[in-house]
Design a protein around this motif. Structure first.
Motif, PDB file in Angstrom:
ATOM      1  N   ILE A  47      72.276 -44.079  34.839  1.00 12.48           N
ATOM      2  CA  ILE A  47      71.294 -45.036  35.666  1.00 12.48           C
ATOM      3  C   ILE A  47      69.991 -44.648  35.560  1.00 12.48           C
ATOM      4  O   ILE A  47      69.598 -43.502  36.104  1.00 12.48           O
ATOM      5  CB  ILE A  47      72.089 -45.335  36.755  1.00 12.48           C
ATOM      6  N   LYS A  48      69.152 -45.724  35.509  1.00 16.34           N
ATOM      7  CA  LYS A  48      67.539 -45.300  35.441  1.00 16.34           C
ATOM      8  C   LYS A  48      67.212 -45.149  37.094  1.00 16.34           C
ATOM      9  O   LYS A  48      67.412 -46.337  37.689  1.00 16.34           O
ATOM     10  CB  LYS A  48      66.726 -46.165  34.928  1.00 16.34           C
ATOM     11  N   ARG A  65      69.546 -40.831  35.153  1.00 21.22           N
ATOM     12  CA  ARG A  65      70.468 -40.004  35.864  1.00 21.22           C
ATOM     13  C   ARG A  65      71.799 -40.015  35.395  1.00 21.22           C
ATOM     14  O   ARG A  65      72.557 -41.442  35.472  1.00 21.22           O
ATOM     15  CB  ARG A  65      70.283 -40.033  37.544  1.00 21.22           C
ATOM     16  N   THR A  66      72.503 -39.113  35.053  1.00 26.69           N
ATOM     17  CA  THR A  66      74.095 -39.288  34.554  1.00 26.69           C
ATOM     18  C   THR A  66      74.642 -39.615  35.924  1.00 26.69           C
ATOM     19  O   THR A  66      74.898 -38.672  36.727  1.00 26.69           O
ATOM     20  CB  THR A  66      74.360 -37.948  33.556  1.00 26.69           C
ATOM     21  N   ALA A 102      78.567 -45.950  38.892  1.00 26.33           N
ATOM     22  CA  ALA A 102      78.108 -46.508  37.640  1.00 26.33           C
ATOM     23  C   ALA A 102      78.117 -47.979  37.753  1.00 26.33           C
ATOM     24  O   ALA A 102      78.858 -48.801  37.383  1.00 26.33           O
ATOM     25  CB  ALA A 102      78.951 -46.242  36.619  1.00 26.33           C
ATOM     26  N   ARG A 103      77.307 -48.666  38.904  1.00 27.47           N
ATOM     27  CA  ARG A 103      77.156 -49.925  39.125  1.00 27.47           C
ATOM     28  C   ARG A 103      75.751 -50.152  39.333  1.00 27.47           C
ATOM     29  O   ARG A 103      75.163 -49.254  39.940  1.00 27.47           O
ATOM     30  CB  ARG A 103      78.115 -50.290  40.286  1.00 27.47           C
ATOM     31  N   MET A 128      71.222 -49.545  32.788  1.00 27.57           N
ATOM     32  CA  MET A 128      72.110 -48.542  32.744  1.00 27.57           C
ATOM     33  C   MET A 128      72.358 -48.169  31.275  1.00 27.57           C
ATOM     34  O   MET A 128      72.070 -49.150  30.601  1.00 27.57           O
ATOM     35  CB  MET A 128      73.370 -49.398  33.320  1.00 27.57           C
ATOM     36  N   ARG A 129      72.386 -47.093  30.770  1.00 29.17           N
ATOM     37  CA  ARG A 129      73.114 -46.806  29.571  1.00 29.17           C
ATOM     38  C   ARG A 129      74.191 -46.123  29.599  1.00 29.17           C
ATOM     39  O   ARG A 129      74.792 -45.592  30.393  1.00 29.17           O
ATOM     40  CB  ARG A 129      72.096 -45.610  28.961  1.00 29.17           C
TER      41      ARG A 129
END
Length: 197
Positions: free
Chosen positions: A78-79, A86-87, A139-140, A147-148
């Motif tokens: 996420i950016k 940030r992973t 992861a939302r 998001m990558r």
């Protein structure tokens, strides 16, 4: 000693039938590809709640079908507000759900659709794994954000390269397909090594 050629041919045919999947898996590797289904996605109702979903296409690049293919989520980043990535998920391979909420491996020949991200009106943009897991809680995207996602399609007799998809969501709920094309931008998958910030 007299050889019975019919018996020998029958034994060869039986052994060939038994070992054909192994022969295909080891000598006829299938190249899989991952692309974006379209740039607008699909809006539908889950019960009474409007929901928007984006799919990827997993396809073969040969005439031989790929067997027991699963699309694995490898990692998610996420950016942050400061522009750094940030992973938020990197805990092993997590299988993604196939279209129409189907689980397990699929035969790919020539293609199948796989769910990538979904958002319900008033909800958060999230990934769609085959099994719910607490490891994806971060992861939302609950509003504007990027998001990558790293994914790879893996089958018994072939796989795709690991690819990265970038999701850029502006936090709005558009009413038209054209609005979704602008509000939720999902990049075409690129090999992970091709990303340059």
């Amino acid at each position: 000693m007299h050889l019975n050629y019919n018996l020998i041919l029958s034994i060869i045919a039986i052994l060939t039938a038994i070992f054909m999947p192994w022969i295909h898996a080891h000598f006829f590797r299938v190249k899989l590809g991952i692309t974006l289904k379209n740039s607008r996605g699909l809006t539908y109702y889950r019960g009474r709640t409007p929901t928007h979903i984006r799919h990827i296409v997993v396809s073969t690049k040969s005439n031989i079908p790929a067997e027991n293919v699963v699309v694995f989520l490898e990692w998610v980043a996420i950016k942050n507000g400061d522009g750094a990535w940030r992973t938020v998920f990197n805990e092993g391979r997590l299988p993604l759900m196939w279209q129409y909420e189907k689980k397990g491996g699929r035969r790919i020949g020539p293609y199948q659709f796989c769910n990538l991200v979904r958002i319900s009106e008033g909800g958060e943009l999230h990934l769609i794994p085959q099994e719910d897991t607490s490891s994806l809680q971060e992861a939302r995207l609950s509003g504007r954000g990027k998001m990558r996602i790293g994914i790879q399609a893996v089958g018994d007799n072939g796989n795709s390269p690991e690819v990265t998809i970038e999701v850029d969501y502006d936090g709005t709920w558009p009413e038209t397909d054209q609005g979704w094309e602008d509000a939720l931008i999902v990049s075409e998958p690129r090999r992970a090594v091709d990303w340059i910030d």
